[in-house]
Write a protein that holds these residues in place. Structure first.
Motif, PDB file in Angstrom:
ATOM      1  N   ASN A  75      34.088  45.122  28.242  1.00 35.27           N
ATOM      2  CA  ASN A  75      34.496  44.010  27.383  1.00 35.27           C
ATOM      3  C   ASN A  75      33.265  43.480  26.655  1.00 35.27           C
ATOM      4  OD1 ASN A  75      34.940  40.960  26.834  1.00 35.27           O
ATOM      5  ND2 ASN A  75      37.016  41.738  27.175  1.00 35.27           N
ATOM      6  N   TYR A  76      33.275  43.599  25.342  1.00 32.87           N
ATOM      7  CA  TYR A  76      32.102  43.242  24.552  1.00 32.87           C
ATOM      8  C   TYR A  76      31.763  41.758  24.670  1.00 32.87           C
ATOM      9  CZ  TYR A  76      29.280  42.128  20.471  1.00 32.87           C
ATOM     10  OH  TYR A  76      28.298  41.643  19.652  1.00 32.87           O
ATOM     11  N   ASP A  77      32.757  40.894  24.515  1.00 31.30           N
ATOM     12  CA  ASP A  77      32.490  39.454  24.530  1.00 31.30           C
ATOM     13  C   ASP A  77      31.876  39.009  25.849  1.00 31.30           C
ATOM     14  OD1 ASP A  77      33.425  39.131  21.956  1.00 31.30           O
ATOM     15  OD2 ASP A  77      35.488  38.718  22.598  1.00 31.30           O
ATOM     16  N   GLN A  78      32.424  39.502  26.957  1.00 24.03           N
ATOM     17  CA  GLN A  78      31.885  39.112  28.260  1.00 24.03           C
ATOM     18  C   GLN A  78      30.484  39.694  28.472  1.00 24.03           C
ATOM     19  OE1 GLN A  78      33.083  36.994  30.572  1.00 24.03           O
ATOM     20  NE2 GLN A  78      34.730  36.507  29.120  1.00 24.03           N
ATOM     21  N   ALA A  79      30.290  40.943  28.033  1.00 25.10           N
ATOM     22  CA  ALA A  79      28.961  41.541  28.155  1.00 25.10           C
ATOM     23  C   ALA A  79      27.949  40.763  27.317  1.00 25.10           C
ATOM     24  CB  ALA A  79      28.998  43.006  27.712  1.00 25.10           C
ATOM     25  N   PHE A  80      28.341  40.360  26.108  1.00 25.68           N
ATOM     26  CA  PHE A  80      27.474  39.552  25.253  1.00 25.68           C
ATOM     27  C   PHE A  80      27.147  38.220  25.926  1.00 25.68           C
ATOM     28  CE2 PHE A  80      26.535  36.618  21.823  1.00 25.68           C
ATOM     29  CZ  PHE A  80      25.762  37.367  20.944  1.00 25.68           C
ATOM     30  N   HIS A  81      28.171  37.625  26.538  1.00 26.03           N
ATOM     31  CA  HIS A  81      27.991  36.337  27.217  1.00 26.03           C
ATOM     32  C   HIS A  81      26.965  36.448  28.352  1.00 26.03           C
ATOM     33  CE1 HIS A  81      28.989  32.592  29.298  1.00 26.03           C
ATOM     34  NE2 HIS A  81      29.202  33.301  30.404  1.00 26.03           N
ATOM     35  N   TYR A  82      27.105  37.473  29.192  1.00 29.64           N
ATOM     36  CA  TYR A  82      26.193  37.589  30.330  1.00 29.64           C
ATOM     37  C   TYR A  82      24.811  38.093  29.901  1.00 29.64           C
ATOM     38  CZ  TYR A  82      29.840  36.341  33.564  1.00 29.64           C
ATOM     39  OH  TYR A  82      30.808  35.642  34.245  1.00 29.64           O
TER      40      TYR A  82
END
Length: 537
Positions: free
Chosen positions: A84-91
């Protein structure tokens, strides 16, 4: 004109046969892929379970320090980076914030590498380079330095592929190669990274044979985890696609797609490329399923670049699938109509054959009742055999004449249609496949003949040396050579009549007979006597 119409009738059969061959080409592998696709939610559930466990560890920790948070964020990032791009970006942001709070320059540098990777996954080249330029490489340990060099090299390669520019693409490929060399200098020559990235460098420098050797070595000889296998197999399949070897590419993309499903990788191109290749081969059913799956994964991952790529392909495949379904409907309608006509013809022949078999049973009963007198029994048995032989010959002539009448009838109806006499039943004529009927007639003749002369093929072959003996195909009862002399064995010696029955010219039959007799172990004059000596049951 009749020949052209018969040819047109065969077109749907040829088309359907082609589709069946295509479908069976990779049938076993595609079945395995579809089985794993059905379990996709189970694999995703395992991924989400690991993520939930990490989040619980973080939430349940009592006064967690920044180092603890950094490690949890790193693990969550690794779970999400291809999921998941958004979650990976977030972390990835959390990693940077935590590293800044720790004021640890090593962790700051390493978190920027992770952030750079996720930016590249979304096709944000400028932001990726800006982030990587901020990394102090000297602070990194060997593993982190390798990761930095490989990521920078891959970024230049991806940018070169994206631009496809005659001026800039070679420059980017050269820069990428230098970073790959820097990373490989730190690698074990037997490691996955060394072999894979060397293979990638060979590919980008057009050393295709060496690239194939490297990638094949990884696929065949290294027991790779699912994600690494999928990346390697997809890269190798791309080479086969460039070499116009789609079947070899499909053989790699199917297990690559299976590996992506097992590892819950949503940021992957194997399923998309597989759908495109299956579309070109005419397997619209699977192509449509896989492109929909690729779009679903792209939407779940959330990277704009991947969604654009898949969305551009989906309408084409969907449109062709609609055309495919419509063509299948027309073919099935044609088959239904043809089978209906064929069924009627079969019923007619079945009634005729039943009546004739009933007559034969009556003749057999008469012979059995006359068994009390041996001499009379022998005479009657011989007579019955003669009747059977002459009857089958007569029956076959009768059917042949029937087909000839059908041909004349068909021509007559065609003439009526040509003169626009629409009250006639011209449409029925187009459904009559005389070639098929003649083939069916030959099959029925073969069955009837071999029922009476079950040892005919063996007896016939005994007249030739081993290399000249007839070798029938599976499910083949008689061929043309055998059928000519089967008619002779039934007492039909007139060459013109044989030619008429088998639909050959008289010269062709003469040539067949001359060629066959020339190969036999006995003289030409004795050959037909030897055929007549083959006994019935």
């Amino acid at each position: 004109m009749p020949y052209m119409k018969r040819t047109l009738l065969l077109v749907p059969f040829i088309f359907l046969f082609h589709l069946m061959c295509v479908a069976q080409g990779h049938d076993s592998l595609l079945q395995k892929l579809n089985t794993i696709l059905d379990k996709k939610k189970d694999y995703d559930a395992q991924k989400l379970s690991r993520i939930d466990k990490l989040q619980q560890d973080l939430n349940n920790a009592v006064n967690p320090d920044l180092n603890f948070r950094y490690n949890i964020y790193l693990k969550l990032y690794e779970e999400y980076k291809s999921f998941n791009y958004d979650q990976a970006f977030h972390y990835a942001q959390k990693l940077q914030q935590t590293a800044d709070a720790l004021k640890d320059p090593v962790k700051i540098a390493y978190s920027r590498i992770k952030f750079g990777f996720i930016l590249l996954s979304s096709g944000m080249f400028k932001e990726t380079f800006d982030t990587l330029k901020m990394v102090n490489v000297k602070l990194l340990d060997v593993e982190a330095r390798k990761e930095y060099y490989f990521l920078t090299g891959r970024t230049y390669y991806d940018l070169a592929d994206f631009d496809k520019d005659n001026y800039y693409t070679p420059i980017y490929n050269v820069k990428a190669g230098k970073y790959i060399d820097s990373a490989n200098a730190l690698c074990n020559p037997k490691s996955f990274e060394y072999i894979y990235y060397n293979g990638l460098k060979f590919l980008k420098t057009n050393n295709i044979p060496q690239a194939i050797i490297n990638l094949k070595e990884l696929v065949k000889d290294h027991k790779l985890p699912d994600h690494k296998f999928a990346v390697t197999a997809s890269t190798l399949s791309d080479i086969y696609i460039r070499n116009n070897e789609p079947d070899s590419a499909i053989d790699l993309l199917i297990p690559a797609a299976m590996a992506d499903l097992r590892s819950s990788t949503k940021e992957a191109a194997a399923m998309t490329t597989l759908a495109q290749l299956l579309q070109k081969k005419g397997d619209m059913k699977n192509a449509y399923v896989y492109i929909k799956q690729a779009l679903e994964d792209a939407n779940n991952y959330g990277a704009r670049q991947r969604k654009i790529q898949v969305s551009a392909i989906l309408p084409t495949i969907a449109g062709e699938r609609i055309n495919y379904v419509e063509e299948q409907r027309r073919v099935l309608f044609f088959y239904a109509s043809s089978l209906t006509v064929l069924a009627i013809i079969v019923v007619v022949f079945a009634v005729i054959i039943y009546k004739q078999l009933r007559k034969l049973r009556i003749a057999d009963k008469v012979i059995l009742e006359a068994n009390h007198n041996l001499q009379e029994s022998i005479v009657q048995l011989n007579e019955a055999n003669t009747i059977k032989e002459e009857y089958i010959g007569y029956y076959f002539n009768l059917i042949s004449e029937y087909i000839n009448k059908l041909e004349r009838f068909k021509r007559s109806v065609d003439n009526k249609l040509t003169t626009k006499r629409y009250d006639d039943i011209g449409i029925i004529v187009n459904n009559i496949n005389l070639t098929k009927e003649r083939e069916e007639l030959f099959i029925n003749f073969d069955k009837a003949f071999l029922k009476i002369f079950p040892n005919f093929v063996t007896g016939y072959n005994m007249l030739f040396s081993e290399e000249n003996r007839i070798k029938l195909l599976p499910n083949q009862l008689l061929n043309t050579d055998l059928r000519i002399f089967a008619l002779i064995r039934l007492g039909i010696n007139d060459t013109e009549k044989i030619a008429h029955i088998l639909e050959y010219s008289v010269n062709t039959i003469y040539n067949y007979k001359a060629r066959i007799k020339a190969k036999s172990l006995i003289s030409n004059d004795e050959f037909e006597d030897a055929i007549m000596a083959i006994k019935a049951i």
